[in-house]
Design an enzyme around this catalytic site. Structure first.
Site, PDB file in Angstrom:
ATOM      1  N   GLU A 170      32.145  45.449  48.672  1.00  0.00           N
ATOM      2  CA  GLU A 170      32.550  44.059  48.857  1.00  0.00           C
ATOM      3  C   GLU A 170      34.006  43.840  48.457  1.00  0.00           C
ATOM      4  OE1 GLU A 170      30.107  41.708  46.257  1.00  0.00           O
ATOM      5  OE2 GLU A 170      30.860  42.686  44.440  1.00  0.00           O
ATOM      6  N   ASP A 187      27.364  48.138  38.214  1.00  0.00           N
ATOM      7  CA  ASP A 187      28.676  48.557  38.712  1.00  0.00           C
ATOM      8  C   ASP A 187      29.123  49.896  38.136  1.00  0.00           C
ATOM      9  OD1 ASP A 187      29.076  46.263  40.304  1.00  0.00           O
ATOM     10  OD2 ASP A 187      29.705  45.127  38.547  1.00  0.00           O
ATOM     11  N   ARG A 220      20.331  44.465  42.840  1.00  0.00           N
ATOM     12  CA  ARG A 220      20.393  44.412  41.384  1.00  0.00           C
ATOM     13  C   ARG A 220      19.026  44.569  40.724  1.00  0.00           C
ATOM     14  NH1 ARG A 220      24.366  39.342  40.068  1.00  0.00           N
ATOM     15  NH2 ARG A 220      22.475  38.174  40.572  1.00  0.00           N
TER      16      ARG A 220
END
Length: 407
Positions: free
Chosen positions: A244, A143, A301
Site C-alpha cells: 500500500e 508489519d 491482520r
C-alpha cells in the site's frame, strides 16, 4: 502478595496479540502480582480511568485457551501519542496518579513502534521523578518493522494468511484462460515484509505471483505497465502483490497520484488506501485487459483461522518474558526474539533498551529484493517460511470459531 501489574494493547490488532496478553497475565500472577489490570483502549483509556481486573473475566483454563485463539485486541486499542513531558507534564502527573491509586508496580504495553515510543517516554519520566514502576514493551506488529528483534509476533500469522490467499487468488485468476490482471494490495507503509510474503505462495502446486512491489524500491508506473504488458503476452492471468505504501521517485504515494490525500492519525501517518485500484485502472486504460483490484485491508491482520502455531507460541513467550524481566527489576526495555537457527528453527528471547527501538524502522534488506525490483530472494523465503509453520486450530462451536470478548 506484591504490587499490582497493568497491561495494555495498542496500535493495530493481530491474530496473536491476545496470546501475549495471556503470557503477561499468567507470568505476572505466578510471580506474585496481587492483581493484573487491563487498560481498556490503551493509554488513552487509562487516562480516562478505563480499566478492568482481568481475574474478573478469565475464570478458568478454557477462558485462557479461547483468549489465546481469539484474534484482535481483547482489551481494545488506541492510536494515542503521549506528549513530550517537557511540554505537557500534566498528562504524566495524571497518569502516574492513576497508577499510584491502583498500586501499580509493573506496566506492560503490547504494540508496535508507536507503542514502544510510549514505553520510552513513560520509563524516562519515571526515572526523572524517582518512580519505581517498571515499564516493559512487548512486541507486536504484522508489519515486522521493529528493530532489535528477528521478527515480531503477528507477522508470521499475517504472512501465512497472505501466502494462503495469494495461492487461492492465483487459482481463481487462471480459471478462464482470458487476459486479466489481478492486483492485490497488501499492508505496509514503509516496510515490505508482508508484501514479500506473497512469494510464499509459489510451490510445486502453484505458479505463484508474477510481480511483488515493495516500498523499499521507488515505483515507476510506466515501467510497471510495460512489465504487465509483457507478462500478458506470456500468460493469461497475471497476479501482482503491491504494498500500500509504494512511492514514486518524488516521494508521493502511488495512491495519491489521482490527486487524493488521505487523513493522518495521531502519529502523523497518512491513511493509505487505493493503490491497487489506481494501478488496476492504469492497466485497463493502457493495456485494455480486464483488471481487478483486491484490497486485503484489515482481513490480513486478524485471520485467526490460519494462525501460525509458531507465531502464537512466540507471542505467548514474549509476554511471559516481559513479565519475568520486570519482576526481576528491569525497566525501559523490550523483549526481542533472537533466531538461533533456521533448520531446525530455533528462537529465544532477549532484552533490548527501548531507546534503540522506539521511532526506528526495520525494512526488508536490499539484498533480499531481486535485482529487477519485482520479487524477493531465496534468503527472504528462508527467513519467512519457518514463521508460518503449523496451525493452532480454533475451538469451533456450531461451525464457527469461538471467541471471547469484554461485553
Amino acid at each position: 502478595m506484591g504490587k499490582n501489574a497493568i497491561v495494555g494493547q495498542s496500535g493495530g490488532p493481530t491474530a496473536v496479540i491476545n496470546s501475549s496478553l495471556v503470557g503477561v497475565y499468567q507470568a505476572a500472577k505466578s510471580r506474585g502480582a496481587a492483581r493484573v489490570y487491563g487498560m481498556r483502549h490503551g493509554v488513552r483509556g487509562l487516562l480516562e480511568e478505563q480499566y478492568v481486573d482481568l481475574s474478573d473475566f478469565l475464570h478458568d483454563n478454557l477462558d485462557i485457551e479461547i483468549l489465546k485463539r481469539t484474534p484482535s485486541s481483547y482489551l481494545g486499542s488506541c492510536r494515542y501519542k503521549l506528549p513530550d513531558p517537557q511540554k505537557d507534564a500534566a498528562t504524566y502527573e495524571k497518569l502516574f496518579g492513576i497508577l499510584k491509586k491502583l498500586d501499580i508496580g509493573y506496566f506492560f504495553y503490547i504494540g508496535g513502534n508507536d507503542s514502544m515510543d510510549t514505553i520510552a517516554k513513560l520509563s524516562d519520566y519515571a526515572a526523572a521523578v524517582g518512580s519505581d514502576i517498571k515499564f516493559m514493551g512487548v512486541p507486536k506488529t504484522i508489519d515486522n518493522d521493529l528493530m532489535n528483534t528477528d521478527h515480531t509476533p503477528g507477522f508470521g500469522s499475517a504472512a501465512k494468511y497472505i501466502g494462503v490467499v495469494m495461492k487461492e487468488i492465483t487459482r481463481d485468476g487462471l480459471v478462464y484462460g482470458t487476459p486479466s490482471v489481478t492486483i492485490v494490495e497488501v499492508m505496509g507503509r514503509n516496510a515490505g515484509w508482508l508484501t514479500g510474503a506473497a512469494a510464499l505462495a509459489k510451490a510445486e502446486d502453484c505458479e505463484g505471483v508474477d510481480m511483488i512491489c515493495l516500498p523499499e524500491r521507488p515505483f515507476d508506473p510506466d515501467h510497471f505497465i510495460s512489465r504487465v504488458d509483457a507478462l500478458q503476452k506470456q500468460k493469461a492471468g497475471v497476479v501482482i502483490a503491491v504494498s500500500e505504501g509504494v512511492k514514486v521517485a518524488d516521494g508521493r504515494y502511488v495512491c495519491e497520484l489521482d490527486g487524493s490525500k488521505g487523513k493522518t492519525d495521531a502519529f502523523g501517518h497518512c491513511t493509505l488506501t487505493g493503490t491497487a485500484r489506481y494501478l488496476a485502472n492504469l492497466a485497463q486504460q493502457n493495456i485494455g485487459c480486464k483488471a481487478r483490484a483486491i484490497e486485503l485491508s484489515t482481513l490480513q491482520r486478524c485471520g485467526g483461522h490460519v494462525t501460525s502455531r509458531v507465531d502464537i507460541t512466540e507471542a505467548f513467550q514474549v509476554g511471559g518474558a516481559a513479565a519475568k524481566a520486570a519482576f526481576e527489576g528491569n525497566t525501559g526495555m523490550m523483549v526481542g526474539l533472537k533466531r538461533i537457527s533456521n533448520d531446525p528453527y530455533q528462537c529465544t528471547t532477549e532484552l533490548h533498551d527501548i531507546h534503540t527501538i522506539a521511532n526506528f524502522e526495520k525494512k526488508v534488506p536490499d539484498e533480499w529484493i531481486t535485482p529487477d525490483g519485482i520479487g524477493v530472494t531465496p534468503e527472504f523465503l528462508s527467513y519467512a517460511r519457518p514463521l508460518i509453520q503449523a496451525e493452532l486450530t480454533p475451538i469451533y462451536v456450531d461451525g464457527l470459531p469461538r471467541h471471547i470478548y469484554i461485553k
